[in-house]
Design a protein around this motif. Structure first.
Motif, PDB file in Angstrom:
ATOM      1  N   VAL A 198      16.971  23.040  12.359  1.00 17.34           N
ATOM      2  CA  VAL A 198      17.998  22.916  11.457  1.00 17.34           C
ATOM      3  C   VAL A 198      17.093  22.900  10.041  1.00 17.34           C
ATOM      4  O   VAL A 198      17.114  23.508   9.136  1.00 17.34           O
ATOM      5  N   TYR A 199      16.427  21.760   9.966  1.00 18.91           N
ATOM      6  CA  TYR A 199      15.397  21.596   8.736  1.00 18.91           C
ATOM      7  C   TYR A 199      14.664  22.849   8.672  1.00 18.91           C
ATOM      8  O   TYR A 199      14.215  22.932   7.320  1.00 18.91           O
ATOM      9  N   ALA A 200      13.921  23.559   9.738  1.00 21.48           N
ATOM     10  CA  ALA A 200      12.913  24.351   9.381  1.00 21.48           C
ATOM     11  C   ALA A 200      13.687  25.458   9.035  1.00 21.48           C
ATOM     12  O   ALA A 200      13.343  26.171   8.081  1.00 21.48           O
ATOM     13  N   ASP A 201      15.125  25.663   9.382  1.00 18.13           N
ATOM     14  CA  ASP A 201      15.823  26.810   8.909  1.00 18.13           C
ATOM     15  C   ASP A 201      16.100  26.794   7.286  1.00 18.13           C
ATOM     16  O   ASP A 201      16.205  27.546   6.458  1.00 18.13           O
ATOM     17  N   VAL A 202      16.434  25.459   6.914  1.00 16.27           N
ATOM     18  CA  VAL A 202      16.748  25.191   5.477  1.00 16.27           C
ATOM     19  C   VAL A 202      15.490  25.431   4.758  1.00 16.27           C
ATOM     20  O   VAL A 202      15.504  25.880   3.506  1.00 16.27           O
ATOM     21  N   ALA A 203      14.207  25.105   5.167  1.00 16.05           N
ATOM     22  CA  ALA A 203      13.025  25.414   4.516  1.00 16.05           C
ATOM     23  C   ALA A 203      12.961  26.799   4.299  1.00 16.05           C
ATOM     24  O   ALA A 203      12.571  27.209   3.351  1.00 16.05           O
ATOM     25  N   LYS A 204      13.271  27.582   5.363  1.00 16.87           N
ATOM     26  CA  LYS A 204      12.975  28.981   5.232  1.00 16.87           C
ATOM     27  C   LYS A 204      14.037  29.449   4.242  1.00 16.87           C
ATOM     28  O   LYS A 204      13.649  30.236   3.312  1.00 16.87           O
ATOM     29  N   ALA A 205      15.357  29.034   4.069  1.00 15.68           N
ATOM     30  CA  ALA A 205      16.278  29.554   3.232  1.00 15.68           C
ATOM     31  C   ALA A 205      15.859  29.137   1.747  1.00 15.68           C
ATOM     32  O   ALA A 205      15.783  29.937   0.699  1.00 15.68           O
TER      33      ALA A 205
ATOM     34  N   ALA B 169      12.702  19.635   3.379  1.00 15.68           N
ATOM     35  CA  ALA B 169      13.246  20.147   4.578  1.00 15.68           C
ATOM     36  C   ALA B 169      11.959  20.388   5.621  1.00 15.68           C
ATOM     37  O   ALA B 169      12.000  20.129   6.895  1.00 15.68           O
ATOM     38  N   LEU B 170      10.736  20.882   5.044  1.00 16.29           N
ATOM     39  CA  LEU B 170       9.550  21.156   5.997  1.00 16.29           C
ATOM     40  C   LEU B 170       9.225  19.934   6.442  1.00 16.29           C
ATOM     41  O   LEU B 170       8.771  19.808   7.478  1.00 16.29           O
ATOM     42  N   ASN B 171       9.075  18.823   5.602  1.00 16.63           N
ATOM     43  CA  ASN B 171       8.540  17.449   6.041  1.00 16.63           C
ATOM     44  C   ASN B 171       9.312  16.995   6.903  1.00 16.63           C
ATOM     45  O   ASN B 171       8.852  16.392   8.141  1.00 16.63           O
ATOM     46  N   GLN B 172      10.725  17.197   7.093  1.00 17.80           N
ATOM     47  CA  GLN B 172      11.684  16.540   7.694  1.00 17.80           C
ATOM     48  C   GLN B 172      11.493  17.346   9.371  1.00 17.80           C
ATOM     49  O   GLN B 172      11.763  16.858  10.153  1.00 17.80           O
ATOM     50  N   ALA B 173      11.317  18.801   9.369  1.00 13.91           N
ATOM     51  CA  ALA B 173      11.198  19.625  10.572  1.00 13.91           C
ATOM     52  C   ALA B 173      10.129  19.027  11.061  1.00 13.91           C
ATOM     53  O   ALA B 173      10.056  19.065  12.504  1.00 13.91           O
ATOM     54  N   VAL B 174       8.901  18.934  10.406  1.00 17.30           N
ATOM     55  CA  VAL B 174       7.809  18.499  11.198  1.00 17.30           C
ATOM     56  C   VAL B 174       7.959  16.813  11.672  1.00 17.30           C
ATOM     57  O   VAL B 174       7.513  16.512  12.965  1.00 17.30           O
ATOM     58  N   HIS B 175       8.553  16.068  11.044  1.00 15.02           N
ATOM     59  CA  HIS B 175       8.796  14.631  11.481  1.00 15.02           C
ATOM     60  C   HIS B 175       9.660  14.778  12.813  1.00 15.02           C
ATOM     61  O   HIS B 175       9.190  14.013  13.790  1.00 15.02           O
ATOM     62  N   TYR B 176      10.540  15.356  12.845  1.00 15.23           N
ATOM     63  CA  TYR B 176      11.413  15.557  14.009  1.00 15.23           C
ATOM     64  C   TYR B 176      10.778  16.370  14.981  1.00 15.23           C
ATOM     65  O   TYR B 176      11.170  15.955  16.139  1.00 15.23           O
ATOM     66  N   ALA B 177      10.041  17.153  15.024  1.00 13.98           N
ATOM     67  CA  ALA B 177       9.429  18.050  15.859  1.00 13.98           C
ATOM     68  C   ALA B 177       8.507  16.981  16.522  1.00 13.98           C
ATOM     69  O   ALA B 177       8.229  16.923  17.830  1.00 13.98           O
ATOM     70  N   ASP B 178       7.714  16.204  15.645  1.00 11.04           N
ATOM     71  CA  ASP B 178       6.930  15.156  16.307  1.00 11.04           C
ATOM     72  C   ASP B 178       7.717  14.169  17.232  1.00 11.04           C
ATOM     73  O   ASP B 178       6.921  13.657  18.134  1.00 11.04           O
TER      74      ASP B 178
ATOM     75  N   ALA C 221      12.533  28.823   0.819  1.00 15.21           N
ATOM     76  CA  ALA C 221      11.520  29.613   0.547  1.00 15.21           C
ATOM     77  C   ALA C 221      11.968  30.941  -0.107  1.00 15.21           C
ATOM     78  O   ALA C 221      11.432  31.528  -0.793  1.00 15.21           O
ATOM     79  N   ALA C 222      13.041  31.496   0.577  1.00 13.98           N
ATOM     80  CA  ALA C 222      13.624  32.750   0.282  1.00 13.98           C
ATOM     81  C   ALA C 222      14.123  32.716  -1.068  1.00 13.98           C
ATOM     82  O   ALA C 222      14.077  33.675  -1.793  1.00 13.98           O
ATOM     83  N   LEU C 223      14.991  31.559  -1.428  1.00 13.83           N
ATOM     84  CA  LEU C 223      15.552  31.244  -2.739  1.00 13.83           C
ATOM     85  C   LEU C 223      14.190  31.340  -3.719  1.00 13.83           C
ATOM     86  O   LEU C 223      14.498  31.815  -5.024  1.00 13.83           O
ATOM     87  N   THR C 224      13.370  30.673  -3.570  1.00 10.83           N
ATOM     88  CA  THR C 224      12.161  30.489  -4.458  1.00 10.83           C
ATOM     89  C   THR C 224      11.527  31.883  -4.747  1.00 10.83           C
ATOM     90  O   THR C 224      11.327  32.172  -5.837  1.00 10.83           O
ATOM     91  N   ALA C 225      11.489  32.604  -3.620  1.00  5.78           N
ATOM     92  CA  ALA C 225      10.732  33.855  -3.746  1.00  5.78           C
ATOM     93  C   ALA C 225      11.534  34.945  -4.581  1.00  5.78           C
ATOM     94  O   ALA C 225      11.102  35.696  -5.269  1.00  5.78           O
ATOM     95  N   ASN C 226      12.866  34.717  -4.498  1.00  9.17           N
ATOM     96  CA  ASN C 226      13.750  35.671  -5.047  1.00  9.17           C
ATOM     97  C   ASN C 226      14.087  35.104  -6.786  1.00  9.17           C
ATOM     98  O   ASN C 226      14.416  35.989  -7.464  1.00  9.17           O
ATOM     99  N   ASN C 227      13.509  33.743  -6.923  1.00  9.44           N
ATOM    100  CA  ASN C 227      13.762  33.520  -8.257  1.00  9.44           C
ATOM    101  C   ASN C 227      12.459  33.603  -9.298  1.00  9.44           C
ATOM    102  O   ASN C 227      12.279  33.419 -10.211  1.00  9.44           O
ATOM    103  N   VAL C 228      11.400  34.016  -8.576  1.00  5.69           N
ATOM    104  CA  VAL C 228      10.059  34.356  -9.194  1.00  5.69           C
ATOM    105  C   VAL C 228      10.035  35.519  -9.915  1.00  5.69           C
ATOM    106  O   VAL C 228      10.783  36.548  -9.808  1.00  5.69           O
TER     107      VAL C 228
END
Length: 68
Positions: free
Chosen positions: A52-59, A14-23, A61-68
């Motif tokens: 949208v992709y940046a929001d997915v990446a943030k979500a 999602a982060l890669n896609q966010a950068v792609h579309y922002a570019d 990341a939050a899931l990853t942080a909660n699973n650690v």
């Protein structure tokens, strides 16, 4: 083997896609004023997709942080 993606994999994609579309939005916006005006729809669409992709990446990341 499972085809299920981890939150980290989803976030990375999602982060890669966010950068792609922002570019892409930036390239459309960097034209002359009339060009940017003519490309307003493209700029809005690609900017929206980047958001949208940046929001997915943030979500993810939050899931990853909660699973650690």
């Amino acid at each position: 083997m499972s085809d299920e993606k981890t939150p980290q994999e989803i976030g990375t994609h999602a982060l890669n896609q966010a950068v792609h579309y922002a570019d892409k939005a930036d390239r459309y916006a960097r034209g002359t004023f009339t060009s940017a005006e003519a490309n307003a729809a493209h700029i809005a669409i690609y900017g929206g997709l980047a958001t949208v992709y940046a929001d997915v990446a943030k979500a993810a990341a939050a899931l990853t942080a909660n699973n650690v």
